[in-house]
Write a protein that holds these residues in place. Structure first.
Motif, PDB file in Angstrom:
ATOM      1  N   ARG A 140       0.819  -1.206   0.000  1.00  0.00           N
ATOM      2  CA  ARG A 140       0.000   0.000   0.000  1.00  0.00           C
ATOM      3  C   ARG A 140       0.861   1.267   0.000  1.00  0.00           C
ATOM      4  O   ARG A 140       0.396   2.335   0.358  1.00  0.00           O
ATOM      5  CB  ARG A 140      -0.931   0.011   1.215  1.00  0.00           C
ATOM      6  N   ALA A 148      -0.912   2.641  -7.049  1.00  0.00           N
ATOM      7  CA  ALA A 148      -1.179   1.462  -7.872  1.00  0.00           C
ATOM      8  C   ALA A 148      -0.871   0.217  -7.059  1.00  0.00           C
ATOM      9  O   ALA A 148       0.272  -0.019  -6.674  1.00  0.00           O
ATOM     10  CB  ALA A 148      -0.323   1.504  -9.135  1.00  0.00           C
ATOM     11  N   ARG A 149      -1.863  -0.567  -6.795  1.00  0.00           N
ATOM     12  CA  ARG A 149      -1.650  -1.792  -6.035  1.00  0.00           C
ATOM     13  C   ARG A 149      -1.122  -2.882  -6.962  1.00  0.00           C
ATOM     14  O   ARG A 149      -1.140  -2.764  -8.174  1.00  0.00           O
ATOM     15  CB  ARG A 149      -2.957  -2.192  -5.353  1.00  0.00           C
ATOM     16  N   ARG A 150      -0.666  -3.970  -6.356  1.00  0.00           N
ATOM     17  CA  ARG A 150       0.080  -4.966  -7.132  1.00  0.00           C
ATOM     18  C   ARG A 150      -0.729  -5.561  -8.273  1.00  0.00           C
ATOM     19  O   ARG A 150      -0.238  -5.724  -9.394  1.00  0.00           O
ATOM     20  CB  ARG A 150       0.569  -6.067  -6.187  1.00  0.00           C
ATOM     21  N   PRO A 200      -3.902  -4.279  -9.795  1.00  0.00           N
ATOM     22  CA  PRO A 200      -4.775  -3.108  -9.610  1.00  0.00           C
ATOM     23  C   PRO A 200      -6.261  -3.425  -9.651  1.00  0.00           C
ATOM     24  O   PRO A 200      -6.711  -4.308 -10.382  1.00  0.00           O
ATOM     25  CB  PRO A 200      -4.373  -2.201 -10.780  1.00  0.00           C
ATOM     26  N   ALA A 203      -9.874  -1.138 -10.056  1.00  0.00           N
ATOM     27  CA  ALA A 203     -10.353   0.199 -10.412  1.00  0.00           C
ATOM     28  C   ALA A 203     -11.804   0.128 -10.857  1.00  0.00           C
ATOM     29  O   ALA A 203     -12.316  -0.935 -11.202  1.00  0.00           O
ATOM     30  CB  ALA A 203      -9.494   0.785 -11.535  1.00  0.00           C
ATOM     31  N   SER A 216      -9.658  -5.078 -13.323  1.00  0.00           N
ATOM     32  CA  SER A 216      -8.442  -5.594 -12.690  1.00  0.00           C
ATOM     33  C   SER A 216      -7.578  -6.272 -13.743  1.00  0.00           C
ATOM     34  O   SER A 216      -8.104  -6.882 -14.689  1.00  0.00           O
ATOM     35  CB  SER A 216      -8.787  -6.573 -11.568  1.00  0.00           C
ATOM     36  N   ARG A 266      -3.032  -7.494 -14.563  1.00  0.00           N
ATOM     37  CA  ARG A 266      -1.627  -7.494 -14.133  1.00  0.00           C
ATOM     38  C   ARG A 266      -0.737  -7.503 -15.359  1.00  0.00           C
ATOM     39  O   ARG A 266      -1.195  -7.715 -16.482  1.00  0.00           O
ATOM     40  CB  ARG A 266      -1.315  -8.673 -13.221  1.00  0.00           C
ATOM     41  N   THR A 289      -4.301  -8.579  -3.426  1.00  0.00           N
ATOM     42  CA  THR A 289      -4.588  -7.154  -3.321  1.00  0.00           C
ATOM     43  C   THR A 289      -5.989  -6.946  -2.781  1.00  0.00           C
ATOM     44  O   THR A 289      -6.940  -7.550  -3.280  1.00  0.00           O
ATOM     45  CB  THR A 289      -4.467  -6.471  -4.705  1.00  0.00           C
ATOM     46  N   GLY A 323      -9.128  -4.358  -2.141  1.00  0.00           N
ATOM     47  CA  GLY A 323      -9.717  -3.086  -2.534  1.00  0.00           C
ATOM     48  C   GLY A 323     -10.260  -2.336  -1.338  1.00  0.00           C
ATOM     49  O   GLY A 323     -10.137  -2.765  -0.180  1.00  0.00           O
TER      50      GLY A 323
END
Length: 694
Positions: A31, A35-37, A39, A41, A68, A70, A212, A214
């Motif tokens: 965190r 941008a999380r590992r 993502p 959105a 989402s 990667r 990850t 949310g």
């Protein structure tokens, strides 16, 4: 595949995507960046502006969506974790909506009223990544030994996880041993890679990496009537009104109006909406057709509220007493009908508010109080409230009035012109009322621009009038209905009224009787809530010249209607409305908003749409599909080909299936391309139930 069982139906949700709940407290997530590992959105359901909760109604199927992805080609998985108001926790696997667009969805029916919490969770799906690579490489003889050992290591890792059933661990142990056994050929190893039983093990309990979490989000679920219902509007003063030989009229009362309630219930309507029932002002009282020359026997507009007899907390003496009103509410309830009451925050010039609180109104430079206007319309018999003068006093009085009618048994309020009052006021009032009375429903009569209409819905109104009455062509309806089902569905609940006392569109004026059948059929099937104003079943289509209002408008005078005689003569739409409401009750797909899909025809007047509900989401555990094909041109006979994406209800293109017309009882065998002929004068619509596939 997880299916809905008798045990799972006792839970506060229904879903085909439910998984065993797994703890996330041990997850290590990054965190330190935005941008999380993996993502996450664009979570949905969501309200596009303001700090407002999205909403649903009890039993509504809600599509939970998120974006989402990667880097690279490794596979990911996405879950949504739900916490019901009573504390039930559930986990649901999202499916990719479309390859290459990274949008994921799970459909879940929420059964419990209250505030739900939800959170999206994404992760690297290690089994899915290996399965994809191994199926390609082993089949091609590329790195087969490496792929086999990687799979065996994954199975060893899964066996070590706590919570996996013993039988599952045993199967995985055998599979790992086979992958490592040199005596087992690559062809046999490939069968392990593609084994659906093993794949289901990892769908239920995926091997995760790069997990990850949310944000924690909320969703308000309100009672079913907030989103589902057939409404009927009548004026109590007209029901049982009698004209004497000298021409004077004796008003109908709550007692005489109660005699009309069984017929409303028999037609299948579930909500009976009453215009204002309060005393009507005498100063500037309007006469027939909104004229300024009211005679001594003219009753005036119910929206000109207040006189020496009382204001918003009083019933009109002609209608009876407060006790009579409570009796009327009980009569309706015993017939299975809820009473909705008009809430019009305005005053006649002789309303007690005007004398007691003149600061609640706008005083003009000449000392007079400004009356209401909606150019070119003028309402000299109504003073609008100025919410900027003494807002605390106005709030307290309106809250008192609403609570007064709640105490009389009212749980639904149709709010007159809310877009002419401050948005903050409605947010405060609705949240204050529903905090104590969560079953109360407010319908916004906001025929206004999209932004005010939608903001009122976001701020708390459970239902909204819409532009439906002015959307009549195939192209207009396709865009309009699709927007309601898929763009504003998280916060706007449409109530598709086909007409009102002062909305008689050109389509109804000049479309003849076919227009009335067409509009009722679309309203009753395209959205879970719709309504009609009394007289619709009698095809009342004569307008006051130059207007979209009924001539001899009931807002300003009594109406005398021969309901029973019209039915006996075959001159009433009541049997058709009754059948539509029967269809709505029998088909749960029609009691949903977000499941509408638009299909196609070769004719620019033939509208085609469908409503589908999967078995796992249906209250009776059976799938339900209804196809509506309607001729939107009330002056023609049309024949054309309709084209259906049958995959929506689980039928592959080209495969036959049986349909039954729920209006006529006719049966046909259909596929994805079908011929139809719709005669607007005799049979303007097909409402087709899809039978189980062959």
């Amino acid at each position: 595949m997880v299916t809905t069982t008798r045990a799972s139906r006792s839970r506060p949700w229904r879903s085909a995507s439910a998984l065993p709940v797994r703890d996330t407290r041990a997850w290590q997530t990054e965190r330190d960046t935005a941008a999380r590992r993996v993502p996450l959105a664009q979570p949905s359901p969501a309200v596009p502006w303001g700090d407002y909760r999205p909403k649903a109604f009890a039993g509504e199927v809600v599509p939970f969506r998120v974006t989402s992805f990667r880097e690279g080609h490794d596979r990911i998985g996405v879950h949504v974790r739900l916490h019901s108001p009573s504390g039930d926790e559930s986990l649901h696997r999202l499916r990719p909506l479309q390859d290459g667009f990274d949008r994921w969805q799970a459909d879940i029916a929420l059964l419990e009223q209250g505030v739900w919490r939800f959170r999206f969770e994404s992760f690297g799906d290690d089994f899915a990544t290996w399965e994809h690579a191994a199926s390609l490489k082993i089949a091609a003889g590329v790195d087969a030994a490496v792929m086999r050992e990687m799979g065996a290591l994954l199975f060893d890792r899964a066996r070590a996880e706590k919570g996996r059933p013993a039988a599952e661990r045993k199967t995985l142990a055998g599979a790992a041993a086979s992958l490592r056994d040199p005596a087992v050929g690559d062809a046999a190893a490939l069968l392990i890679v593609e084994d659906p039983t093993i794949a289901e093990f990892f769908r239920q309990r995926p091997l995760m990496s790069l997990a990850t979490l949310g944000d924690d989000l909320e969703l308000l679920v309100e009672r079913e009537r907030a989103g589902v219902g057939a409404w009927y509007e009548f004026f109590p003063r007209s029901e049982g009104a009698r004209r004497a030989k000298d021409g004077t009229v004796k008003s109908g009362t709550f007692r005489t109006a109660a005699k009309r309630v069984p017929a409303v219930a028999e037609m299948g309507f579930e909500v009976l909406y009453l215009p204002p029932i309060h005393p009507i002002g005498t100063l500037n009282r309007k006469g027939p057709n909104n004229t300024l020359d009211a005679g001594p026997g003219d009753p005036g507009s119910p929206w000109a509220i207040g006189s020496a007899a009382g204001g918003h907390d009083t019933v009109h003496p002609d209608l009876g007493s407060l006790a009579d009103f409570r009796s009327f509410v009980r009569t309706a309830r015993s017939a299975g009908v809820e009473v909705a009451l008009d809430l019009a925050l305005q005053a006649a010039p002789d309303h007690p508010w005007v004398a007691e609180h003149p600061e609640w109104f706008t005083t003009l430079p000449d000392g007079s109080i400004a009356y209401a206007e909606n150019p070119p319309k003028k309402y000299q018999d109504i003073y609008p409230v100025n919410f900027d003068n003494d807002p605390a006093g106005i709030r307290a009085e309106v809250l008192r009035v609403v609570r007064h009618w709640i105490a009389q048994g009212v749980r639904i309020f149709r709010v007159d012109n809310p877009h002419t009052k401050p948005l903050q006021f409605w947010e405060w009032l609705i949240s204050t009322v529903t905090a104590d009375e969560p079953d109360v429903v407010f319908l916004a009569e906001a025929f206004t621009r999209p932004a005010p209409l939608q903001s009122l819905a976001a701020a708390g109104f459970q239902q909204s009038y819409t532009y439906f009455t002015w959307r009549n062509t195939k192209a207009e309806l396709e865009e309009f209905l699709s927007g309601l089902a898929h763009e504003t569905d998280a916060f706007v609940r449409p109530n598709l009224f086909v007409n009102t006392p002062d909305i008689l569109t050109e389509y109804l004026q000049f479309g003849g009787r076919p227009a009335y059948r067409i509009r009722a059929a679309i309203a009753a099937t395209a959205a879970p809530t719709y309504g009609v104003y009394a007289g619709y079943e009698l095809y009342e289509n004569v307008a006051r010249p130059g207007s979209e209002e009924n001539i001899d408008n009931e807002k300003y005078e009594y109406k005398f209607r021969d309901w029973a005689g019209a039915v006996e003569r075959g001159d009433s739409l009541a049997p058709f409305l009754t059948r539509l409401n029967e269809i709505r009750r029998a088909h749960p797909a029609l009691r949903q908003l977000r499941n509408l899909s638009i299909h196609w025809s070769d004719d620019d007047a033939i509208l085609v749409y469908a409503k589908h509900l999967d078995a796992a989401l249906s209250p009776d555990g059976r799938s339900d599909t209804v196809i509506v094909v309607v001729n939107t041109d009330p002056h023609s006979v049309r024949q054309t080909m309709v084209h259906l994406d049958t995959r929506v209800w689980g039928v592959e293109p080209g495969e036959p299936y049986d349909v039954e017309d729920l209006i006529t009882g006719a049966r046909w065998t259909w596929a994805d391309h079908n011929y139809v002929m719709l005669d607007a004068f005799t049979e303007p619509v097909h409402i087709l139930h899809v039978k189980e596939p062959r």
